[in-house]
Design an enzyme around this catalytic site. Structure first.
Site, PDB file in Angstrom:
ATOM      1  N   PRO A 164       4.276  15.133   4.726  1.00 49.75           N
ATOM      2  CA  PRO A 164       3.197  14.504   4.635  1.00 49.75           C
ATOM      3  C   PRO A 164       2.756  14.177   2.743  1.00 49.75           C
ATOM      4  O   PRO A 164       3.059  14.977   1.784  1.00 49.75           O
ATOM      5  CB  PRO A 164       1.811  15.592   4.643  1.00 49.75           C
ATOM      6  CG  PRO A 164       2.617  17.309   4.849  1.00 49.75           C
ATOM      7  CD  PRO A 164       3.853  16.764   5.038  1.00 49.75           C
ATOM      8  N   THR A 215       0.827  -1.103  -0.478  1.00 57.49           N
ATOM      9  CA  THR A 215       0.100   0.135  -0.360  1.00 57.49           C
ATOM     10  C   THR A 215       1.073   1.447   0.365  1.00 57.49           C
ATOM     11  O   THR A 215       1.834   1.634   0.350  1.00 57.49           O
ATOM     12  CB  THR A 215      -0.681  -0.014   0.895  1.00 57.49           C
ATOM     13  OG1 THR A 215      -0.367   0.228   2.232  1.00 57.49           O
ATOM     14  CG2 THR A 215      -1.799  -1.421   1.450  1.00 57.49           C
ATOM     15  N   LEU A 252       3.010   4.301   0.079  1.00 53.90           N
ATOM     16  CA  LEU A 252       4.260   5.377  -0.616  1.00 53.90           C
ATOM     17  C   LEU A 252       5.140   3.083  -0.883  1.00 53.90           C
ATOM     18  O   LEU A 252       6.212   3.307  -1.931  1.00 53.90           O
ATOM     19  CB  LEU A 252       5.266   5.768   0.759  1.00 53.90           C
ATOM     20  CG  LEU A 252       4.722   7.101   0.902  1.00 53.90           C
ATOM     21  CD1 LEU A 252       5.467   8.040   2.408  1.00 53.90           C
ATOM     22  CD2 LEU A 252       4.709   7.737  -0.662  1.00 53.90           C
ATOM     23  N   PHE A 304      -1.839   6.202  14.711  1.00 56.66           N
ATOM     24  CA  PHE A 304      -2.549   6.534  15.196  1.00 56.66           C
ATOM     25  C   PHE A 304      -2.292   8.019  16.651  1.00 56.66           C
ATOM     26  O   PHE A 304      -1.308   7.996  16.833  1.00 56.66           O
ATOM     27  CB  PHE A 304      -3.524   5.940  15.370  1.00 56.66           C
ATOM     28  CG  PHE A 304      -3.246   4.937  16.920  1.00 56.66           C
ATOM     29  CD1 PHE A 304      -3.488   4.796  17.726  1.00 56.66           C
ATOM     30  CD2 PHE A 304      -2.689   3.806  16.301  1.00 56.66           C
ATOM     31  CE1 PHE A 304      -3.445   4.800  18.711  1.00 56.66           C
ATOM     32  CE2 PHE A 304      -2.587   3.023  17.320  1.00 56.66           C
ATOM     33  CZ  PHE A 304      -2.795   3.546  18.955  1.00 56.66           C
ATOM     34  N   TYR A 361       9.139  14.220  12.468  1.00 58.49           N
ATOM     35  CA  TYR A 361       9.402  14.963  13.089  1.00 58.49           C
ATOM     36  C   TYR A 361      10.564  13.674  14.947  1.00 58.49           C
ATOM     37  O   TYR A 361      10.416  12.805  15.719  1.00 58.49           O
ATOM     38  CB  TYR A 361       7.919  14.764  14.315  1.00 58.49           C
ATOM     39  CG  TYR A 361       7.690  12.945  13.826  1.00 58.49           C
ATOM     40  CD1 TYR A 361       7.359  11.938  14.850  1.00 58.49           C
ATOM     41  CD2 TYR A 361       5.614  13.704  13.794  1.00 58.49           C
ATOM     42  CE1 TYR A 361       6.578  10.448  14.044  1.00 58.49           C
ATOM     43  CE2 TYR A 361       5.586  12.031  13.316  1.00 58.49           C
ATOM     44  CZ  TYR A 361       5.577  11.105  13.510  1.00 58.49           C
ATOM     45  OH  TYR A 361       4.453   9.793  13.273  1.00 58.49           O
TER      46      TYR A 361
END
Ligand code: HXC
Ligand code: NAP
Length: 297
Positions: A205, A32, A34, A112, A162
């Protein structure tokens, strides 16, 4: 052609020659998002591609779709990266089919968004185990194999920006990605003597179903104004990440080792610089500011 229908340069495959002929690349989480996009590009560049994750049905669908799109068949292998034995099995099955493994992309992840105090210890474990344990399991199993067989392979770890800034509300992922970054830089030095290169990519993103459904539900995306945070004013395109990954895994990057390449349109630096959020000031306001500041000298 107008701009909407025109394919921009960064949306195009960067390499035209089949630079990965006779190379075998394992991509974790390659069914799925990338991982799939990298798998597709590497197939077109001549690689044998193995995609490994928990859901065999998803992987097999992807293999079929990629076959339609590229005319080349990838190999789908079920594997939970948290399980060392399953990881070893993927390596053995890949060698049985293609004779060797030349490169690995540690791309599988779990994540998440949630306030940390709402998390159970199991919820923290699950994300940290997929991201950090999954990455060190594959790295260790394949590294041992390469060192024993004197293969000079290349690894690429997908982290995030991050990993070094940290981030609220995705603390398990932040901790785990920071660990993956430390692993990248540590082993790049330790295993260079075996001819093994290890690098990382830190994407900003890039729209994927996996990330968007778990991290950017409407309540979050409306608050974050995501595109406005990105100086280049757009999200990443999958092909530009696949281009970067292909370069880092290729012999063109033979002297790049222990590096983390950020591909985020300037997003994290925008959040970091003291005066970065002054774009709203008008020319008149800048005139006033200049008058006041000059008046002080
Ligand atoms: C709080 C949660 C939760 C949530 C799950 N849990 N979702 N807690 N908020 N939203 C808790 C559960 O209650 C449980 O704890 C524990 O976590 C395990 O949950 P399961 O649903 O049993 O786990 P599982 O079915 O194995 O699914 C794993 C998963 C899932 C990580 C929770 O999201 C997944 O499969 N993810 C894989 C793909 C993915 O995450 N892609 C996004 C990567 S994006 P208890 O105590 O109740 O048992 C990314 C981008 C970063 O990393 C940067 C973007 C810019
Ligand atoms: P994605 O489509 O959800 O991909 C995550 C993949 O990991 C899935 O294919 C999933 O497959 C696999 N996976 C999860 N748990 C696994 C396990 N235990 N064992 C094996 N495989 C497992 O999300 P994505 O956005 O493409 O993310 C890909 C990578 O990019 C991740 O490392 C992510 O942190 C990073 N990243 C993404 C963004 C972004 O904006 N998209 C930004 C920064 C970093 P199964 O469910 O079949 O196991």
């Amino acid at each position: 052609m107008n701009e909407k229908t025109m394919m921009l340069q960064y949306q195009k495959p960067m390499f035209e020659n089949k630079i990965f002929i006779d190379k075998t690349i394992i991509i974790t989480g390659g069914g799925t998002g990338l991982g799939r996009s990298m798998a597709k590009y590497f197939l077109t560049l001549g690689a044998n591609v193995v995609i490994a994750s928990r859901k065999l049905e998803v992987l097999e669908n992807t293999v079929n779709e990629l076959y339609q799109e590229t005319g080349v068949k990838a190999l789908a292998l079920a594997c939970d990266v948290r399980n060392y034995k399953e990881v070893e099995d993927v390596i053995h099955q890949t060698i049985a089919k293609y004779g060797a493994v030349d490169a690995l992309v540690n791309n599988a992840a779990g994540n998440f968004i949630s306030p940390t105090e709402r998390l159970s210890h199991k919820a923290i474990d699950i994300v940290v185990d997929i991201v950090l344990k999954g990455t060190y399991n594959f790295t260790l199993a394949l590294g041992k194999h390469w060192i024993d067989s004197k293969n000079k392979g290349c690894m690429l770890n997908i982290v995030t920006t991050y990993a070094w800034t940290g981030s609220s509300f995705v603390v398990p992922s932040s901790m785990a990605k920071a660990g993956v970054l430390a692993l990248t830089r540590s082993l790049a030095v330790e295993w260079a003597k075996y001819g093994i290169r290890i690098n990382a990519i830190a994407p900003g993103p890039f729209p994927t179903e996996g990330a968007w459904t778990r991290l950017f539900p409407e309540e979050v995306s409306s608050k974050l104004n995501l595109k406005e945070r990105i100086p280049l004013g757009r999200f990443g395109h999958h092909q530009e990440l696949a281009n970067l990954a292909a370069y880092l895994l290729s012999d063109f990057a033979a002297y790049v080792n222990g590096e983390v390449v950020t591909i985020d349109g300037g997003e994290w630096l925008n959040g970091a610089g003291e005066f970065n959020h002054l774009n709203e000031l008008s020319s008149e306001e800048w005139d006033n500011i200049e008058k006041k500041v000059r008046g002080k000298s």
